[in-house]
Design an enzyme around this catalytic site. Structure first.
Site, mmCIF file in Angstrom:
data_model
loop_
_atom_site.group_PDB
_atom_site.id
_atom_site.type_symbol
_atom_site.label_atom_id
_atom_site.label_comp_id
_atom_site.label_asym_id
_atom_site.label_seq_id
_atom_site.Cartn_x
_atom_site.Cartn_y
_atom_site.Cartn_z
ATOM 1 N N ASP A 168 -4.442 -1.511 2.206
ATOM 2 C CA ASP A 168 -3.010 -1.337 2.029
ATOM 3 C C ASP A 168 -2.804 -0.735 0.631
ATOM 4 O O ASP A 168 -3.732 -0.701 -0.187
ATOM 5 C CB ASP A 168 -2.312 -2.697 2.159
ATOM 6 C CG ASP A 168 -0.823 -2.625 1.904
ATOM 7 O OD1 ASP A 168 -0.179 -1.671 2.379
ATOM 8 O OD2 ASP A 168 -0.305 -3.515 1.202
ATOM 9 N N ASP B 202 0.822 -0.628 -1.454
ATOM 10 C CA ASP B 202 1.771 -1.372 -2.288
ATOM 11 C C ASP B 202 1.347 -2.833 -2.434
ATOM 12 O O ASP B 202 1.075 -3.526 -1.444
ATOM 13 C CB ASP B 202 3.171 -1.315 -1.675
ATOM 14 C CG ASP B 202 3.798 0.062 -1.797
ATOM 15 O OD1 ASP B 202 3.579 0.728 -2.814
ATOM 16 O OD2 ASP B 202 4.507 0.474 -0.859
#
Length: 278
Positions: free
Chosen positions: A16, A18
């Site tokens: 991922d 953020d």
């Protein structure tokens, strides 16, 4: 001895973006630093997130902010040195690194390029972004909910990360791969459910993914290794990588080689695969 391409694909690390690669939320960073928070807060109750971010880029453009201003804003944000070190080391060891993120290609590529790790990733799976003829940044959904809805009740309508993982798992040679998935948010739960025995998931502790896994651990087939700091991120990831490398070295005698080619942004549904600019 196995071909270098097969060796490089034996261990796949899926990140991922953020609050995982970066410590902050890139959307929030740009909106806050460039002075668009009031407009964001006014529009937030009325719009889906992906559409809202496209609208916010229009607001910034109307205020005279250029795409270069947004790039400079993103470049000003700090990254944890341990996370950068872990990315470089995993890539150098021969792992296949991919990004799976609900941010957008402009933000992700800007940050990774600025910190010198863009070439460590073979794919960036995220919402497409482009600068139009007027110089305005446009952000589109990964899955267009109006023409190609993904049908997953766990995920936002613009992106099902679980379907992205299933596509990756369905590629040639996937049965010989081991996956490590690293994330923090609610959207990272669906892909975590797609992992199997012999895979690993690294949820950020006390964030939504960790809370969802903790609520019913039996649903996750992969081995769970939580982390809470950049130092833990690096230590745990490299421990798992080295464990898998040893497994393949003993079991398949794979020869690992770093693949540092520039990545491609992979978009499904109504989008085509686009090259990431240098």
């Amino acid at each position: 001895m196995a071909a270098p391409a097969a060796a490089a694909a034996a261990v796949e690390v899926l990140f991922d973006f953020d609050k995982t690669i970066i410590q902050w939320d890139s959307d929030d960073w740009v909106i806050t630093k460039l002075g668009a928070a009031d407009a964001f807060n006014r529009l937030r109750p009325t719009m889906r997130w992906n559409s809202l971010m496209d609208r916010m880029m229009g607001e910034l453009h109307a205020q005279g902010r250029s795409a270069d201003d947004i790039r400079e804003c993103l470049r000003s944000a700090p990254l944890d040195a341990h996370v950068l070190s872990a990315i470089r080391t995993a890539s150098a060891l021969g792992c296949d690194l991919k990004v799976v993120s609900d941010a957008n290609s402009f933000f992700i590529e800007t940050v990774l390029e600025h910190h010198g790790v863009l070439g460590c990733f073979s794919e960036i799976n995220t919402n497409p972004a482009r600068v139009d003829a007027q110089g305005r940044l446009r952000i589109s959904p990964f899955h267009d909910p109006t023409t190609s809805p993904h049908g997953c009740s766990l995920c936002p309508d613009n992106m099902c990360k679980g379907k992205i993982i299933q596509r990756i798992q369905g590629t040639d040679g996937a049965k010989n791969k081991h996956f490590i998935y690293i994330g923090d948010g609610k959207g990272d739960y669906c892909p975590s459910l797609k992992l199997g025995e012999g895979d690993y998931v690294m949820p950020k502790e006390n964030y939504p993914l960790w809370n969802l896994i903790s609520s019913d651990p039996q649903l996750i087939k992969a081995e769970v290794h939580p982390w809470s700091s950049g130092e833990e991120f690096e230590r745990i990831l490299l421990k798992l990588v080295n464990k898998l490398i040893t497994l393949h070295a003993h079991g398949s005698q794979l020869d690992y080689k770093c693949n540092m080619s520039n990545p491609v942004s992979t978009e499904v549904g109504h989008h085509q695969t686009l090259p990431v600019p240098n």
